[in-house]
Each structure stands twice: as structure tokens, then as C-alpha cells.
Motif scaffolding. Structure first.
Motif, PDB file in Angstrom:
ATOM      1  N   THR A  23      13.241  23.095  -0.553  1.00 47.27           N
ATOM      2  CA  THR A  23      12.347  24.136  -0.062  1.00 47.27           C
ATOM      3  C   THR A  23      12.856  24.621   1.284  1.00 47.27           C
ATOM      4  OG1 THR A  23      10.912  22.527   1.066  1.00 47.27           O
ATOM      5  CG2 THR A  23      10.321  23.122  -1.200  1.00 47.27           C
ATOM      6  N   LEU A  50       8.347  34.697   0.898  1.00 48.95           N
ATOM      7  CA  LEU A  50       7.781  33.357   0.895  1.00 48.95           C
ATOM      8  C   LEU A  50       7.035  33.086   2.200  1.00 48.95           C
ATOM      9  CD1 LEU A  50       7.600  30.732  -0.763  1.00 48.95           C
ATOM     10  CD2 LEU A  50       9.695  29.983   0.383  1.00 48.95           C
ATOM     11  N   GLN A  69       6.226  26.714  -1.510  1.00 46.43           N
ATOM     12  CA  GLN A  69       7.388  26.722  -2.385  1.00 46.43           C
ATOM     13  C   GLN A  69       7.435  25.472  -3.257  1.00 46.43           C
ATOM     14  OE1 GLN A  69      11.184  27.014  -0.394  1.00 46.43           O
ATOM     15  NE2 GLN A  69      12.262  27.586  -2.268  1.00 46.43           N
TER      16      GLN A  69
END
Length: 201
Positions: A175, A47, A62
Motif C-alpha cells: 500500500t 487514493l 487501499q
């Protein structure tokens, strides 16, 4: 140092996730704990790296992925779309832009020359959500974001109100912060250095 001790030290770098990992170790679940740590480290690391490619924060990337999933689309498609958008913006600014990309944004009144990819994406999604013609949404979405847009399309398919709801929910469900994503990068490196892999246990 024993294996559990080494792992506990590495897991501590994951901040608030350290407690569940330590609990697994204390219960004799070292292999299971390492598997969770590996999964968390890989997820956070990927990510983080993708957010750098997309030119946005980890939370922004995200959040859109979460929104896409909530709408019935794909988080991976959201990531691909963001990465492609940022790459095309940079190419266009360097004088090597795709004609369809620039024409699409231009016809929608979106300024790609001075705004970052996060701002461009937000404007684009809201422009698409305001359209009442599905074919028009798909035409502009595919021209600007590429083939991955088909799996991101559900987030704009139901209109602006639904888009805003999905985006808000995408943030609310949780997130990672920048710091947590960087901790995941560090944890993955530590696991590699310690030789702690699921396959090896």
C-alpha cells in the motif's frame, strides 16, 4: 531545460518510483515514462483524496480495496463503502442520520458516536463475517453501507478467518504511505504545470 530533464525532476518527487521512470527516459522512452508517471500520479492522488473523504489513512483504504479484490470483489466498491460510511457517520452525529444506517449499526452493537470510520468499518466487517446467513449479511451490509456493499460482500462471505486473511494479505501486497500519496499529488500538479500529458506527446 529539455523535456527529459524536466520530467526527471518531476519523477524524482515520486521517491522510490523515480528510478524506473528515469530508466525509461534513458532508454529513449520519454512518452512511455510520462504515461507511467501520469498513471501513478493519478492513482496516488485519487487514493489520497478518497482516503480524506473516507476519514481513514491511505494504507487503510487501499488495504481494504486490495482485500476486496483478493476475495473476488471490487476495490472501487471498498472505496465507495468507506466514503459512504464516513459521510453517514458525520450526518448522524450532526443529527441528520439515516434511520436504517443508525438502526443497523445499533442492532449490531457498533458505537458510531465516538469511534472513527476505520474502527466502525473493522467492527462491521467482522460482525458480518461472523453471520452464517448470506441474506442477513446482505441485509445489514446494504442497510449500513449502501448498494456498493454487493461488490464488497465477498470479503466477508467466507467467515471471520477468511476475512482476517484477506485483510492481512491486503496490507502485505503493498500500500502507499501518506507521504507517497502526497508525492503523487505533487507529481500530478507538476505534470500539469510542465504541460506533460500523454495526449500531447
Amino acid at each position: 531545460r529539455d523535456l527529459a530533464g524536466n520530467f526527471e525532476k518531476a519523477a524524482a518527487m515520486a521517491g522510490r518510483t523515480a528510478a524506473p521512470f528515469a530508466a525509461l527516459i534513458g532508454a529513449g522512452g520519454v512518452a512511455g515514462g510520462i504515461g507511467l508517471a501520469r498513471s501513478w500520479a493519478d492513482f496516488g492522488s485519487n487514493l489520497y483524496l478518497s482516503s480524506r473523504q473516507a476519514g481513514v489513512s491511505v494504507s487503510t483504504l487501499q488495504g481494504l480495496g486490495n482485500a476486496a479484490q483478493l476475495a473476488g470483489g471490487s476495490a472501487d466498491a471498498a472505496t465507495s463503502s468507506f466514503v459512504d460510511l464516513n459521510r453517514n457517520i458525520q450526518l448522524a452525529r450532526a443529527g441528520h442520520g439515516d434511520a436504517n444506517f443508525m438502526a443497523g449499526l445499533g442492532s449490531l452493537g457498533i458505537n458510531w458516536q465516538s469511534e472513527n470510520s476505520g474502527q466502525v468499518m473493522d467492527q462491521l466487517l467482522h460482525k458480518l463475517a461472523s453471520m452464517h446467513n448470506v441474506q442477513q449479511q446482505l441485509y445489514y451490509g446494504n442497510a449500513i453501507l449502501g448498494g456498493s456493499f454487493s461488490q464488497l460482500w465477498p470479503v466477508v462471505a467466507q467467515g471471520t478467518d477468511a476475512l482476517n486473511r484477506y485483510l492481512n494479505q491486503g496490507q502485505q501486497v503493498g500500500t502507499l504511505s501518506e507521504a507517497q500519496a502526497q508525492q503523487a499529488m505533487q507529481l500530478r500538479g507538476d505534470l500539469e504545470l510542465l504541460g506533460l500529458s500523454v495526449a500531447g506527446l
